[in-house]
Design a protein around this motif. Sequence first.
Motif, PDB file in Angstrom:
ATOM      1  N   LEU A  78      39.154  39.088  42.281  1.00  0.00           N
ATOM      2  CA  LEU A  78      39.513  40.581  42.247  1.00  0.00           C
ATOM      3  C   LEU A  78      40.798  40.915  41.595  1.00  0.00           C
ATOM      4  O   LEU A  78      40.979  41.888  40.683  1.00  0.00           O
ATOM      5  N   TYR A  79      42.049  40.010  41.607  1.00  0.00           N
ATOM      6  CA  TYR A  79      43.124  40.575  41.183  1.00  0.00           C
ATOM      7  C   TYR A  79      43.307  40.247  39.839  1.00  0.00           C
ATOM      8  O   TYR A  79      44.135  40.478  38.919  1.00  0.00           O
ATOM      9  N   HIS A  80      42.244  39.402  39.203  1.00  0.00           N
ATOM     10  CA  HIS A  80      42.127  39.375  37.592  1.00  0.00           C
ATOM     11  C   HIS A  80      41.351  40.662  37.080  1.00  0.00           C
ATOM     12  O   HIS A  80      41.180  40.784  35.800  1.00  0.00           O
ATOM     13  N   ARG A  81      40.641  41.368  37.521  1.00  0.00           N
ATOM     14  CA  ARG A  81      40.117  42.587  37.128  1.00  0.00           C
ATOM     15  C   ARG A  81      40.953  43.932  37.040  1.00  0.00           C
ATOM     16  O   ARG A  81      41.653  44.359  37.873  1.00  0.00           O
ATOM     17  N   ARG A  82      40.806  44.173  35.562  1.00  0.00           N
ATOM     18  CA  ARG A  82      41.621  45.573  35.435  1.00  0.00           C
ATOM     19  C   ARG A  82      41.037  46.705  36.344  1.00  0.00           C
ATOM     20  O   ARG A  82      42.131  47.586  36.591  1.00  0.00           O
ATOM     21  N   SER A  83      39.785  46.878  36.885  1.00  0.00           N
ATOM     22  CA  SER A  83      39.513  47.682  37.894  1.00  0.00           C
ATOM     23  C   SER A  83      38.969  47.157  38.961  1.00  0.00           C
ATOM     24  O   SER A  83      37.552  46.795  38.765  1.00  0.00           O
ATOM     25  N   PRO A  84      39.773  47.055  40.053  1.00  0.00           N
ATOM     26  CA  PRO A  84      39.050  46.663  41.233  1.00  0.00           C
ATOM     27  C   PRO A  84      37.863  47.194  41.829  1.00  0.00           C
ATOM     28  O   PRO A  84      36.987  46.472  42.356  1.00  0.00           O
ATOM     29  N   LEU A  85      38.016  48.362  41.757  1.00  0.00           N
ATOM     30  CA  LEU A  85      36.979  49.177  42.421  1.00  0.00           C
ATOM     31  C   LEU A  85      35.621  49.069  41.523  1.00  0.00           C
ATOM     32  O   LEU A  85      34.373  49.119  42.260  1.00  0.00           O
ATOM     33  N   ASP A  86      35.673  48.983  40.423  1.00  0.00           N
ATOM     34  CA  ASP A  86      34.440  48.660  39.600  1.00  0.00           C
ATOM     35  C   ASP A  86      33.862  47.462  39.963  1.00  0.00           C
ATOM     36  O   ASP A  86      32.568  47.123  40.194  1.00  0.00           O
ATOM     37  N   HIS A  87      34.856  46.255  40.124  1.00  0.00           N
ATOM     38  CA  HIS A  87      34.364  44.962  40.641  1.00  0.00           C
ATOM     39  C   HIS A  87      33.579  45.038  41.877  1.00  0.00           C
ATOM     40  O   HIS A  87      32.425  44.384  42.021  1.00  0.00           O
ATOM     41  N   LEU A  88      34.213  45.649  42.801  1.00  0.00           N
ATOM     42  CA  LEU A  88      33.584  45.888  44.135  1.00  0.00           C
ATOM     43  C   LEU A  88      32.364  46.526  44.042  1.00  0.00           C
ATOM     44  O   LEU A  88      31.217  46.166  44.789  1.00  0.00           O
ATOM     45  N   ARG A  89      32.007  47.609  43.087  1.00  0.00           N
ATOM     46  CA  ARG A  89      30.918  48.192  43.199  1.00  0.00           C
ATOM     47  C   ARG A  89      29.581  47.155  42.421  1.00  0.00           C
ATOM     48  O   ARG A  89      28.602  47.270  42.888  1.00  0.00           O
ATOM     49  N   GLU A  90      30.214  46.393  41.540  1.00  0.00           N
ATOM     50  CA  GLU A  90      29.440  45.420  40.848  1.00  0.00           C
ATOM     51  C   GLU A  90      28.990  44.314  41.988  1.00  0.00           C
ATOM     52  O   GLU A  90      27.753  43.870  41.824  1.00  0.00           O
ATOM     53  N   LEU A  91      29.740  44.095  42.870  1.00  0.00           N
ATOM     54  CA  LEU A  91      29.464  42.895  43.700  1.00  0.00           C
ATOM     55  C   LEU A  91      28.384  43.645  44.809  1.00  0.00           C
ATOM     56  O   LEU A  91      27.381  43.120  45.265  1.00  0.00           O
ATOM     57  N   ARG A  92      28.621  44.946  45.176  1.00  0.00           N
ATOM     58  CA  ARG A  92      27.786  45.837  45.991  1.00  0.00           C
ATOM     59  C   ARG A  92      26.222  45.436  45.528  1.00  0.00           C
ATOM     60  O   ARG A  92      25.415  45.543  46.115  1.00  0.00           O
ATOM     61  N   GLU A  93      26.122  45.792  44.125  1.00  0.00           N
ATOM     62  CA  GLU A  93      24.947  45.769  43.322  1.00  0.00           C
ATOM     63  C   GLU A  93      24.234  44.604  43.381  1.00  0.00           C
ATOM     64  O   GLU A  93      23.053  44.658  43.018  1.00  0.00           O
ATOM     65  N   THR A  94      24.953  43.423  43.616  1.00  0.00           N
ATOM     66  CA  THR A  94      24.115  42.223  43.585  1.00  0.00           C
ATOM     67  C   THR A  94      23.642  41.893  44.984  1.00  0.00           C
ATOM     68  O   THR A  94      22.455  41.103  45.040  1.00  0.00           O
ATOM     69  N   LEU A  95      23.562  42.901  46.121  1.00  0.00           N
ATOM     70  CA  LEU A  95      23.331  42.378  47.449  1.00  0.00           C
ATOM     71  C   LEU A  95      22.087  43.312  47.815  1.00  0.00           C
ATOM     72  O   LEU A  95      22.093  44.412  47.349  1.00  0.00           O
ATOM     73  N   ARG A  96      21.234  42.547  48.452  1.00  0.00           N
ATOM     74  CA  ARG A  96      20.183  43.392  49.207  1.00  0.00           C
ATOM     75  C   ARG A  96      20.936  44.147  50.106  1.00  0.00           C
ATOM     76  O   ARG A  96      21.835  43.887  50.719  1.00  0.00           O
ATOM     77  N   PRO A  97      20.106  45.124  50.660  1.00  0.00           N
ATOM     78  CA  PRO A  97      20.522  46.073  51.904  1.00  0.00           C
ATOM     79  C   PRO A  97      20.837  45.293  53.110  1.00  0.00           C
ATOM     80  O   PRO A  97      19.964  44.225  53.461  1.00  0.00           O
ATOM     81  N   GLY A  98      22.063  45.213  53.424  1.00  0.00           N
ATOM     82  CA  GLY A  98      22.575  44.365  54.925  1.00  0.00           C
ATOM     83  C   GLY A  98      22.963  42.850  54.443  1.00  0.00           C
ATOM     84  O   GLY A  98      23.403  42.126  55.166  1.00  0.00           O
ATOM     85  N   GLY A  99      22.897  42.466  53.224  1.00  0.00           N
ATOM     86  CA  GLY A  99      23.649  41.438  52.854  1.00  0.00           C
ATOM     87  C   GLY A  99      25.251  41.367  52.780  1.00  0.00           C
ATOM     88  O   GLY A  99      25.893  42.473  52.946  1.00  0.00           O
ATOM     89  N   GLN A 100      25.532  40.256  52.774  1.00  0.00           N
ATOM     90  CA  GLN A 100      26.962  39.835  53.246  1.00  0.00           C
ATOM     91  C   GLN A 100      27.957  39.741  51.811  1.00  0.00           C
ATOM     92  O   GLN A 100      27.574  38.741  51.269  1.00  0.00           O
ATOM     93  N   LEU A 101      29.001  40.387  51.646  1.00  0.00           N
ATOM     94  CA  LEU A 101      30.029  39.976  50.861  1.00  0.00           C
ATOM     95  C   LEU A 101      30.897  39.247  51.557  1.00  0.00           C
ATOM     96  O   LEU A 101      31.523  39.473  52.465  1.00  0.00           O
ATOM     97  N   VAL A 102      31.442  38.070  50.753  1.00  0.00           N
ATOM     98  CA  VAL A 102      32.660  37.378  51.224  1.00  0.00           C
ATOM     99  C   VAL A 102      33.551  37.295  49.958  1.00  0.00           C
ATOM    100  O   VAL A 102      33.369  36.800  48.908  1.00  0.00           O
ATOM    101  N   LEU A 103      34.857  38.161  50.271  1.00  0.00           N
ATOM    102  CA  LEU A 103      35.717  38.476  49.322  1.00  0.00           C
ATOM    103  C   LEU A 103      36.944  37.556  49.656  1.00  0.00           C
ATOM    104  O   LEU A 103      37.532  37.891  50.773  1.00  0.00           O
ATOM    105  N   GLU A 104      37.646  36.877  48.826  1.00  0.00           N
ATOM    106  CA  GLU A 104      38.844  36.302  49.084  1.00  0.00           C
ATOM    107  C   GLU A 104      39.782  36.565  47.822  1.00  0.00           C
ATOM    108  O   GLU A 104      39.426  36.652  46.576  1.00  0.00           O
ATOM    109  N   THR A 105      40.988  37.170  48.020  1.00  0.00           N
ATOM    110  CA  THR A 105      41.858  37.593  47.118  1.00  0.00           C
ATOM    111  C   THR A 105      43.349  37.582  47.387  1.00  0.00           C
ATOM    112  O   THR A 105      43.558  37.452  48.698  1.00  0.00           O
ATOM    113  N   LEU A 106      44.230  37.650  46.365  1.00  0.00           N
ATOM    114  CA  LEU A 106      45.572  37.806  46.644  1.00  0.00           C
ATOM    115  C   LEU A 106      45.989  39.029  47.656  1.00  0.00           C
ATOM    116  O   LEU A 106      45.314  40.085  47.180  1.00  0.00           O
ATOM    117  N   VAL A 107      46.753  39.175  48.523  1.00  0.00           N
ATOM    118  CA  VAL A 107      47.413  40.223  49.258  1.00  0.00           C
ATOM    119  C   VAL A 107      48.765  40.371  49.383  1.00  0.00           C
ATOM    120  O   VAL A 107      49.304  39.210  49.324  1.00  0.00           O
TER     121      VAL A 107
END
Length: 325
Positions: free
Chosen positions: A201-230
């Motif tokens: 995520l921290y390597h993406r110029r637009s983090p919100l676009d990346h999160l939307r791209e990730l959401r689109e990979t998942l079936r309804p109810g699927g789980q996202l596991v996100l690890e990033t710098l904070v």
Amino acid sequence: MIDYTHLYAALLHIPALRPWLTQLPEQVAAGLSPHRWGDLPDWQAALASLPDITPSYIELVDKVRIGCSADASEAQLQQLEQQLRKLHPWRKGPWEVFDIYIDTEWRSDWKWERVLPHLAPLENRLVLDVGCGNGYHCWRALGAGARRVIGIDPSAKYVAQFYALKKYLGEEQPADILPLGIEALPPNLQAFDTTFSMGVLYHRRSPLDHLRELRETLRPGGQLVLETLVIDGELGDCLVPEGRYGKMRNVWFIPSCATLESWLRKCGFEDPVTVDVNATSFGEQRRTEWMRFESLADFLDPESPNQTVEGHPPPKRAVVVAKAP
């Protein structure tokens, strides 16, 4: 060698991914083009020179371990190590290959142990690993029972590392890495039960676009596991390094955990929860014989190791899980 025959055949039986086959082979060819990767012929030669050894056992549950030294001759072991070293640097692992210990820059097994308690059970799930590097977590997901694991990473060297190990782990194993970035996936796939995005995520110029791209990979109810710098902070806090961060050029946004959870909600995810926060230690990220370039110790201020060489907060990583609507 790098062979996607088994993957392409499997995708024919996954309705949500079957249409991708009309463009995937062409995408793979572009991702593995020697015009893009000048050293690709050398990596392919290393793969072709790996000795044929049959492992007496394979371990994917508690670690990734392939056979033992008794499975091979001394000459074979020397040839194996020589070819594996030609794929330097090895960043994610560690790997035990016929008792050759590939001591990688990252102790990715430590990260997996932190993530594992918070995963929806992986048995029989279709898993995507975005920015997977050489695929360490792909194999751990398979060991945890996943039905099929697809990793994507645009670096051809990491793809070569993966298939060097798959030669011994088994060509028929339902795990593959494609030389692609997430933008190459068809839009609105809604195909995967679990999607990992770890250290991306921290390597993406637009983090919100990346999160939307990730959401689109998942079936309804699927789980996202996100690890990033904070960073430490409250809702709305976010570090935007004007120059480098830890000597890295391509670090764009480092949010607080509260901010990150807010981003996930804004992008349509449900129930985002920060399940782990961990300061990166010298034990977890360091220079080794298998990764001889600069690492964490070189990224921190030698006079004040509680900050990066640029004066930013030192690396701290969070794991957030969330559900697709």
